[in-house]
Design an enzyme around this catalytic site. Structure first.
Site, short mmCIF file in Angstrom:
data_model
loop_
_atom_site.label_atom_id
_atom_site.label_comp_id
_atom_site.label_asym_id
_atom_site.label_seq_id
_atom_site.Cartn_x
_atom_site.Cartn_y
_atom_site.Cartn_z
N LYS A 1 0.85 -1.18 0.00
CA LYS A 1 0.00 0.00 0.00
C LYS A 1 0.89 1.24 0.00
CE LYS A 1 -1.85 2.61 3.10
NZ LYS A 1 -1.70 3.91 2.41
N GLY B 1 7.00 4.73 8.56
CA GLY B 1 6.10 5.85 8.86
C GLY B 1 6.31 6.33 10.28
N GLU C 1 10.45 1.05 10.26
CA GLU C 1 11.44 2.13 10.10
C GLU C 1 10.67 3.41 10.38
OE1 GLU C 1 13.10 5.13 8.93
OE2 GLU C 1 13.15 4.40 6.86
N CYS D 1 13.20 11.07 7.59
CA CYS D 1 13.14 10.55 8.96
C CYS D 1 14.46 10.75 9.67
CB CYS D 1 12.74 9.07 8.93
SG CYS D 1 13.67 8.14 7.73
N GLU E 1 9.53 15.56 16.25
CA GLU E 1 9.89 15.47 14.83
C GLU E 1 8.97 16.42 14.06
OE1 GLU E 1 8.97 11.79 12.68
OE2 GLU E 1 10.95 11.95 11.75
P1 ADP Z 1 3.10 10.06 7.78
O1 ADP Z 1 2.89 11.02 8.88
O2 ADP Z 1 4.47 10.04 7.21
O3 ADP Z 1 2.02 10.09 6.74
P2 ADP Z 1 1.98 7.61 8.71
O4 ADP Z 1 2.53 6.64 9.68
O5 ADP Z 1 0.68 8.26 9.03
O6 ADP Z 1 3.11 8.65 8.49
O7 ADP Z 1 1.81 6.96 7.26
C1 ADP Z 1 2.72 6.07 6.69
C2 ADP Z 1 1.95 5.00 5.95
O8 ADP Z 1 1.16 4.29 6.90
C3 ADP Z 1 0.97 5.52 4.90
O9 ADP Z 1 0.93 4.62 3.80
C4 ADP Z 1 -0.35 5.50 5.64
O10 ADP Z 1 -1.47 5.40 4.80
C5 ADP Z 1 -0.18 4.25 6.49
N1 ADP Z 1 -1.05 4.20 7.69
C6 ADP Z 1 -1.51 5.23 8.42
N2 ADP Z 1 -2.28 4.78 9.44
C7 ADP Z 1 -2.30 3.43 9.35
C8 ADP Z 1 -2.93 2.39 10.11
N3 ADP Z 1 -3.70 2.64 11.15
N4 ADP Z 1 -2.72 1.11 9.73
C9 ADP Z 1 -1.92 0.82 8.68
N5 ADP Z 1 -1.33 1.75 7.92
C10 ADP Z 1 -1.50 3.05 8.24
#
Ligand code: ADP
Length: 490
Positions: free
Chosen positions: A187, A240, A262, A296, A393
């Site tokens: 995804k 993320g 990561e 990051c 951050e």
């Molecule tokens: P950022 O602030 O860099 O967007 P996130 O951790 O929110 O960091 O997002 C990183 C990835 O994780 C994206 O692909 C986002 O859609 C996905 N993501 C966000 N929330 C969830 C969740 N609850 N479960 C799985 N994936 C998630």
């Protein structure tokens, strides 16, 4: 007279659907979501909005490819050749892919060309070479037995990536997974789905069999959450925020998935008075402002030794204020917009907090222009360790400069964070460099350089900056299971 280079032609957007089992298809719900050009705030494309039903289809396609498809029967060396071919196709399309990345993410096209794409290609080639070198060992055991281990693929892997380096994160995930013989449900981030979808098309052209790579664009809690909960997915690799990783860890408990993370950082970057100041200042400017500060490992806590503090602050301020902001597709542009409105708002609120908490804003501190998510490169001096801008951050073009005098005190302050992703020191004193490398608790230490990445060099975090490593041999390990075979002899 300086010439202004012509903007690059806008690339065509070719893929906007889910890629499942080798076929391009709309989301089961028929829903689509908008991906926006962060430089203009205009619609770029409507992309299929995958959800649990699409993840289920993708997981089943990946399972079939893993268990009974040609992938499971292919010689490891041939798997490697497919990966080499994918790297070649990406190289042939380098300029278009760099432009597409720039359009969707807002990063300057020159960075996408010079940094993202070469690292993508290198990563895929590095792991292509590994495909036929993943093997177990023979083990002397007590008694009349012959014991050996096999390194088998972990199975179907879910991969969830962020928007700051969309193609590079795709390569970091696909490279080791495919080399190990896994199949993938990916995804991409909702802000930047386009290049990952294009890479899926190139993977198919390269000979990746149907179902081995599946890409489902969509949102985190829905499509991402469905990956984490799916019982047919064996492992999740996530890049993320640590807050998202905490949710994933809780939700993955049900099926006890293998997890690698990561995550973020608040990396200390230390300039000593004995360093080559010009190099230190250039490297520090790059280490924070590269990619609009959306890294990051950004060196966002800049510690400067008191003796050279004022000189370094002046030089950093003048460098930052001369950065060229503008159209990311113009080859002259050094800084593009932030990725979206939410990130823009978050960064602006931190800038406001920095001002309110009493740090001195020396340059920037404001949006740039009135269209697109542009923020001026911002430097705060007189920052102390307890201010929000020194602790959190920010993920934007905001540098916090802190003064230090005593080495022991500096080491303690550098470690005074729950993050531990990266750290850097600028010095000519070899003992200090080694002392720093040994005592600072971070996954990567740079000495007299910043942001030096290589497919062979493991990357990941201590503490709440991650779990496991990507790249290098360490990056391959989470994609394999060790099987121990013991045979009675006679
Ligand atoms: P950022 O602030 O860099 O967007 P996130 O951790 O929110 O960091 O997002 C990183 C990835 O994780 C994206 O692909 C986002 O859609 C996905 N993501 C966000 N929330 C969830 C969740 N609850 N479960 C799985 N994936 C998630």
């Amino acid at each position: 007279m300086a010439t202004v280079a012509e903007p690059i032609k806008r690339p065509r957007i070719k893929q906007t659907q889910c890629f499942i089992g080798g076929k391009w298809q709309d989301a089961v719900s028929g829903k689509r979501f908008a991906t926006i050009d962060p430089a203009t705030e205009e619609l770029l494309a409507e992309v299929a909005e995958g959800d649990a039903a699409d993840i289920d289809l993708a997981a089943k396609a990946a399972r079939k490819a893993f268990e009974s498809g040609p992938w499971s029967r292919m010689d490891a060396r041939d798997r490697g050749r497919v990966l080499y071919r994918l790297a070649d196709l990406i190289e042939e399309e380098l300029n278009d892919l760099a432009a597409l990345e720039s359009l969707d993410n807002g990063k300057p096209v020159r960075d996408a060309r010079a940094a993202d794409l070469p690292l993508v290609i290198d990563c895929l080639r590095y792991y292509a070479g590994y495909a036929d070198k993943i093997h177990g060992s023979t083990i002397p055991v007590r008694g009349n037995y012959f014991t050996y281990t096999r390194k088998e693929p972990v199975g179907v892997v879910g991969q969830i990536i962020p928007w700051n380096f969309p193609m590079l994160m795709t390569a970091w995930k696909w490279g080791p997974a495919l080399a190990a013989g896994c199949t993938v449900v990916m995804k991409p981030a909702e802000q930047t789905p386009l290049t990952c979808l294009r890479m899926a098309a190139l993977a198919q052209e390269a000979g990746v069999p149907d179902g081995v790579i599946n890409v489902v664009p969509g949102f985190g809690p829905t499509a991402g959450g469905a990956i984490v909960k799916h019982p047919g997915i064996d492992k999740v690799a996530f890049t993320g925020e640590h807050l998202t990783a905490q949710i994933i860890m809780r939700e993955a408990a049900q099926s006890l998935k293998r997890l690698t993370f990561e995550l973020g950082g608040k990396s200390p970057n230390v300039i000593l008075a004995d360093s080559d100041i010009e190099k230190a200042v250039q490297g520090t400017n790059f280490g924070l402002f590269f990619n609009q500060g959306q890294c990051c490992c950004a060196g966002s806590r800049v510690f400067v030794e008191e003796r050279v503090h004022d000189e370094v602050v002046d030089r950093l301020t003048s460098l930052a204020s001369s950065r060229r902001l503008g159209d990311p597709l113009s080859p002259d542009t050094e800084q593009g917009p932030q990725v979206d409105q939410a990130q823009f708002n978050k960064i602006m609120s931190y800038i406001q907090k920095g001002k309110t908490e009493g740090a001195k804003c020396l340059t920037g501190g404001d949006r740039n222009g009135d269209r697109g998510y542009f923020i001026k490169p911002t430097i705060f001096a007189d920052v102390n360790d307890n201010m929000s801008i020194a602790k959190d951050e920010i993920f934007g073009p905001v540098m916090s400069i802190l003064k230090f005098k005593d080495w022991e005190d500096l080491i303690q302050r550098a470690n005074n964070t729950f993050y531990g992703l990266a750290a850097a020191v600028w010095t000519r004193d070899i003992s200090k460099a080694h002392d720093f490398a040994r005592r600072v608790r971070a996954g990567t230490i740079w000495v007299n350089c910043y942001d030096v990445f290589d497919a062979a060099a493991p990357f990941g975090g201590f503490k709440m900056s991650g779990q496991g490593r990507e790249l290098g041999e360490d990056g391959l390990r989470p994609y394999t299971e060790t099987k121990t075979v013991t045979i009675a002899l006679g």
